[in-house]
Design an enzyme around this catalytic site. Structure first.
Site, PDB file in Angstrom:
ATOM      1  N   ASP A  38     -88.557   4.617  77.220  1.00  0.00           N
ATOM      2  CA  ASP A  38     -88.938   3.691  78.288  1.00  0.00           C
ATOM      3  C   ASP A  38     -90.290   4.047  78.878  1.00  0.00           C
ATOM      4  O   ASP A  38     -91.084   3.160  79.229  1.00  0.00           O
ATOM      5  CB  ASP A  38     -87.877   3.697  79.395  1.00  0.00           C
ATOM      6  CG  ASP A  38     -86.579   3.039  78.946  1.00  0.00           C
ATOM      7  OD1 ASP A  38     -86.567   2.434  77.857  1.00  0.00           O
ATOM      8  OD2 ASP A  38     -85.587   3.130  79.697  1.00  0.00           O
ATOM      9  N   GLU A  40     -92.898   5.350  77.460  1.00  0.00           N
ATOM     10  CA  GLU A  40     -93.987   4.906  76.601  1.00  0.00           C
ATOM     11  C   GLU A  40     -94.185   3.393  76.723  1.00  0.00           C
ATOM     12  O   GLU A  40     -95.320   2.901  76.759  1.00  0.00           O
ATOM     13  CB  GLU A  40     -93.699   5.291  75.149  1.00  0.00           C
ATOM     14  CG  GLU A  40     -94.732   4.818  74.135  1.00  0.00           C
ATOM     15  CD  GLU A  40     -96.121   5.424  74.359  1.00  0.00           C
ATOM     16  OE1 GLU A  40     -97.083   4.929  73.735  1.00  0.00           O
ATOM     17  OE2 GLU A  40     -96.254   6.374  75.161  1.00  0.00           O
ATOM     18  N   GLU A 127     -67.286 -20.338  69.965  1.00  0.00           N
ATOM     19  CA  GLU A 127     -68.230 -19.522  70.717  1.00  0.00           C
ATOM     20  C   GLU A 127     -67.713 -19.349  72.140  1.00  0.00           C
ATOM     21  O   GLU A 127     -66.898 -20.155  72.613  1.00  0.00           O
ATOM     22  CB  GLU A 127     -69.608 -20.204  70.771  1.00  0.00           C
ATOM     23  CG  GLU A 127     -70.206 -20.540  69.426  1.00  0.00           C
ATOM     24  CD  GLU A 127     -71.373 -21.506  69.570  1.00  0.00           C
ATOM     25  OE1 GLU A 127     -71.263 -22.658  69.099  1.00  0.00           O
ATOM     26  OE2 GLU A 127     -72.387 -21.110  70.180  1.00  0.00           O
ATOM     27  N   LYS A 129     -67.558 -19.853  76.029  1.00  0.00           N
ATOM     28  CA  LYS A 129     -68.043 -20.850  76.988  1.00  0.00           C
ATOM     29  C   LYS A 129     -68.553 -20.087  78.201  1.00  0.00           C
ATOM     30  O   LYS A 129     -67.794 -19.704  79.085  1.00  0.00           O
ATOM     31  CB  LYS A 129     -66.950 -21.836  77.389  1.00  0.00           C
ATOM     32  CG  LYS A 129     -67.483 -22.955  78.279  1.00  0.00           C
ATOM     33  CD  LYS A 129     -66.401 -23.909  78.710  1.00  0.00           C
ATOM     34  CE  LYS A 129     -67.013 -25.014  79.560  1.00  0.00           C
ATOM     35  NZ  LYS A 129     -67.745 -24.489  80.732  1.00  0.00           N
ATOM     36  N   GLU A 187     -77.566 -21.164  77.475  1.00  0.00           N
ATOM     37  CA  GLU A 187     -77.037 -20.865  78.813  1.00  0.00           C
ATOM     38  C   GLU A 187     -77.755 -19.660  79.406  1.00  0.00           C
ATOM     39  O   GLU A 187     -77.868 -18.611  78.767  1.00  0.00           O
ATOM     40  CB  GLU A 187     -75.539 -20.575  78.708  1.00  0.00           C
ATOM     41  CG  GLU A 187     -74.791 -20.702  80.008  1.00  0.00           C
ATOM     42  CD  GLU A 187     -74.202 -22.101  80.187  1.00  0.00           C
ATOM     43  OE1 GLU A 187     -74.562 -22.986  79.396  1.00  0.00           O
ATOM     44  OE2 GLU A 187     -73.390 -22.298  81.095  1.00  0.00           O
ATOM     45  N   CYS A 455     -53.994 -44.252 110.169  1.00  0.00           N
ATOM     46  CA  CYS A 455     -55.189 -43.481 109.833  1.00  0.00           C
ATOM     47  C   CYS A 455     -55.602 -42.627 111.029  1.00  0.00           C
ATOM     48  O   CYS A 455     -55.730 -43.151 112.145  1.00  0.00           O
ATOM     49  CB  CYS A 455     -56.324 -44.427 109.444  1.00  0.00           C
ATOM     50  SG  CYS A 455     -57.921 -43.609 109.233  1.00  0.00           S
TER      51      CYS A 455
END
Length: 829
Positions: A38, A40, A127, A129, A187, A455
């Site tokens: 890392d 380098e 695959e 989701k 995604e 109501c």
């Protein structure tokens, strides 16, 4: 001499460092096999930064320094998707108490695929989701040039600068088969470990933590300051090719995935595969469900696709989803909580929905405090009561619902009961000889829930029609809740599209009784808006928690001139938006009216069939019932709406206020859908088959006058037509058909559109020089044409602009006529 030797030393070093660092990033993020330490990498990165800072003109488009972000943007530009970003249909496999899956929906999907392939044997790719944010990446000559969010599937937002900060998205594609153009869909998400670290930083900095990785990813990708996005450590997985020119052309989806990896993208290795049959697919699904907690990212199911791209094309699409793929969702996460109260919500059409108010509980990544109980039948069936401990599920991982009651935990109370003396007499408690424990029984503390009779908003009666599951408030536009929701729908983008007038403003206008009807929106003036704002501000200042501050939002901006408050541009923008929306397409206007059962598609069908508002208003129910995708229930709802005097008055009021829905050519002539043998079978109270209806029509001399007057017709018909309401209906039908254009007239168009457009199917591809895609589509549809998203043998014209892709190639291969924008305009004139 190679490419580098022809450059000056600085440019040469910048190219070398860019290539090196991109290769090292690919090894680290995609192959998970870094070849240098890392430290380098950091040293080389700082060297490149310094060179680019001193020589910005030499910075390359795929420079890894772009991943740190740049200065904030003012906002996101819109991006029109060349190929719509469609959604998938869902399939669920519920589990019983023993953990056994019920895969009926997936077996049904497999059968539909086989039927669509005439009995062919499909392979499937499965695959993960991902629970993230769908985006589209556009590469030209291997370089990332644009990234866009899904948006509404047709139009998204340009998030290119932010996407360039995502470490495992290649800024330049790798390999030897780099295409000239490729649009990659996939995604964006946040790994679980990165999400935990982000929330820890949020908490340490005194900021609110994110509810779940998806929200964190979505919020990070839509940051106007890409430097913030760069700090959030997003991740990307590709899942499809939207369009492609050149490069390796795959024949199977599994080959596409391998191609993605060759181009430098990461794949969820070990968590996808190709399977020969649905049984293998379901076994892998169950394996993934068990493996789910161990995965480094959140998933909420799997995606199953037909592997063969040729078979995908053969199966095609239905509505806004492909027939060849399905999202196979995992059983939703569930949790226990307590019902604290049950009340009701009133919807736009008056639908009364009981809602359980819950003790807050964390379910499926969010804190849930409310859950739908759907309707009275569901409440009664599940016997949900206040105080109950219930199982709450996020149905489809989106809408919380109460699944069942844990009856063992129901709060109970002891109540006295009468005691028998053994010979049929009842003793009161004073003389009972049995122990007191036997004189009481345990009963539920709370009574079964029943919807209120009136109501709670407007006190109108709540009614439930026979055969309907949903009860409704009878108040209509007299009910403030229905008024607000109806007006919000009326002004929404897919309806009248009144720019600048949002939900909060409408709710304030209704709450203050400044607007009661649709037409009132067109009477709004500056003083009305000023009064609304002042009242909202007063309520905001009186709110102890300051919650009402958001009600007025941007409305709080004022200028002061001559010591007097003057409304700033927000008010004028609202008035301008109202004015500019006065001439909507007919379909938009019909959708805006909020007719029960009439969505966007049905509204468009009505516009195509009748062409003008007046014809729609007068369309008889039997004719409506003949329309494609409109059955008896929808037709009755439409006819009932226009039969009400108050609804006709409301429309007249809108027209008087200057609203003028655009007439359009009739592209669905009555002769195509409402032959006499069809509308006769749909006459109310008269049962007859289509064959007998055709015979009746011929006996009547093939005229409505004959149906009205011929005394030699069958007795059952004469008895039916003798009733006053049926006599009136026949007269209405005669008048209606007399006013409708004939099939030839319809083909020409009600306003002179020629036959080259009416009834023809068009496909738009590429970027047109003058019109946006939706503008060109509106012109074609107004002229009676149809616009499709894919090219087939049934396509009449393909309109091609710049960067036209595979659709143009397919049109040429099929011999479909190709038009430029100018040629389209000539055709329309």
């Amino acid at each position: 001499m190679n490419l580098y030797e022809s450059m000056n030393p600085t440019a040469q070093r910048i190219h070398e460092l860019t290539d090196l660092l991109n290769r090292y990033a690919y090894e680290y993020y995609t192959l998970d096999a870094p070849s240098i330490p890392d430290a380098e990498y950091d040293r080389l990165f700082r060297e490149l930064e310094a060179l680019e800072r001193n020589h910005p003109e030499l910075k390359l488009p795929d420079s890894p320094t772009q991943r740190v972000g740049g200065e904030p943007l003012a906002g996101f530009a819109e991006v029109r998707h060349e190929v719509p970003m469609l959604s998938l249909t869902n399939a669920f496999s519920p589990q019983d108490e023993n953990g056994v899956f019920d895969h009926a929906e997936m077996y049904a999907f497999d059968q539909r695929v086989r039927d669509g392939l005439d009995g062919g044997n499909p392979e499937y790719v499965i695959e993960p989701k991902f629970d993230g944010l769908a985006i589209s990446l556009l590469y030209r000559d291997g370089v990332l040039v644009q990234a866009a969010t899904r948006g509404d599937g047709t139009t998204g937002e340009d998030v290119t600068r932010n996407v360039k900060t995502v470490s495992n998205i290649p800024l330049r594609l790798h390999g030897e088969n780099v295409p000239e153009l490729i649009e990659v869909r996939g995604e964006v998400l946040m790994l679980k470990a990165d999400f935990a670290a982000l929330n820890q930083r949020q908490t340490e900095n005194g900021q609110k933590p994110f509810a779940n990785p998806r929200n964190a990813a979505a919020g990070s990708l839509r940051q106007l300051d890409s430097r913030i996005t760069a700090q959030r450590k997003l991740h990307f997985f590709p899942y499809s090719v939207a369009r492609q020119q050149g490069g390796l052309i795959a024949e199977e989806h599994i080959q596409e995935l391998a191609y993605f990896q060759a181009l430098g993208f990461s794949l969820p290795n070990g968590n996808f595969g190709c399977f020969k049959n649905i049984g293998e697919v379901l076994a892998f699904y169950e394996h993934m469900q068990q493996k789910r907690p161990e995965l480094p990212y959140e998933i909420d199911g799997t995606v199953v696709k037909v592997n063969s791209l040729a078979q995908q094309h053969e199966l095609g699409f239905i509505s806004r989803a492909p027939r060849w793929a399905v999202a196979h969702k995992f059983p939703a996460e569930e949790a226990l909580t307590i019902v604290e109260a049950i009340d009701v919500q009133i919807g736009r059409t008056g639908a009364v929905t009981p809602v359980a108010r819950l003790q807050p509980v964390f379910v499926g990544g969010v804190t849930v405090t409310n859950a739908t109980l759907h309707n009275q039948d569901e409440v009664s069936r599940k016997d949900v009561r206040v105080g109950d401990t219930v199982v709450v599920r996020r149905a489809g991982d989106v809408i919380p619902e109460v699944v069942r009651v844990i009856f063992e935990r129901r709060p109970m109370q002891e109540t006295a009961v009468a005691v028998s003396d053994g010979i049929g007499h009842q003793q009161d408690d004073l003389f009972a000889e049995t122990p007191s424990a036997k004189q009481t029984e345990s009963v539920p503390l709370h009574k079964p829930y029943r919807l209120p009779a009136r109501c709670p908003i407007c006190r109108s009666e709540i009614e439930r029609e026979e055969g309907e599951a949903v009860a409704r408030c009878s108040g209509g536009m007299l009910c403030q809740a229905q008024r607000a929701q109806g007006l919000i729908h009326f002004a929404s983008r897919k309806a009248m599209d009144i720019d600048g007038l949002g939900e909060k403003q409408i709710e304030q206008l209704v709450a203050q009784d400044l607007v009661r009807h649709f037409a009132d929106l067109y009477r709004i003036d500056i003083p009305t808006l000023q009064k609304m704002k002042e009242t909202a501000d007063k309520g905001s200042s009186e709110n102890e928690n300051g919650d009402a501050e958001t009600v007025s939002g941007d409305l709080s901006k004022y200028n002061t001139q001559n010591g007097k408050k003057q409304p700033t541009k927000w008010a004028q923008n609202i008035l301008a938006g109202i004015e500019s929306g006065k001439t909507p397409e007919l379909a938009r206007f019909l959708f805006a009216l909020g007719i029960r059962h009439v969505g966007e598609r049905t509204a468009k069908t009505l516009a195509q069939a009748f062409g003008t508002l007046e014809r729609v208003r007068r369309a008889p129910e039997p004719v409506l019932a003949c329309l494609p995708d409109i059955g008896t229930v929808v037709a009755r709802s439409i006819a009932h709406f226009f039969a009400q005097a108050e609804q006709q008055a409301m429309i007249d009021e809108l027209l008087a206020a200057g609203v003028a829905p655009q007439a359009q050519a009739v592209s669905l002539p009555a002769a195509q859908y409402a032959g006499p043998q069809r509308w006769i079978t749909r006459l109310p109270g008269f049962k007859i088959s289509e064959n007998k209806a055709q015979a009746l029509w011929e006996l009547a001399g093939q005229s409505i006058e004959g149906l009205q007057n011929d005394k030699a017709l069958p007795a059952d018909w004469q008895a039916w037509r003798s009733k006053a309401q049926n006599t009136a209906l026949l007269e209405n039908l005669k008048t209606f058909f007399a006013q409708m254009p004939s099939e030839d007239e319809a083909a020409q168009g009600s306003d002179g559109i020629n036959k080259a457009v009416a009834g023809k199917t068009f496909v738009l591809t590429g970027t047109l020089p003058t019109f946006k895609r939706d503008q060109a589509q509106a012109l074609i549809e107004a002229a009676g044409g149809k616009v499709s998203g894919s090219v087939s043998k049934k396509t009449d014209y393909v309109v091609a602009g710049e960067t036209a892709g595979s659709k143009l190639e397919k049109a040429n291969a099929l011999g479909v006529s190709v038009l430029s924008e100018a040629e389209l305009l000539t055709l329309l004139c």
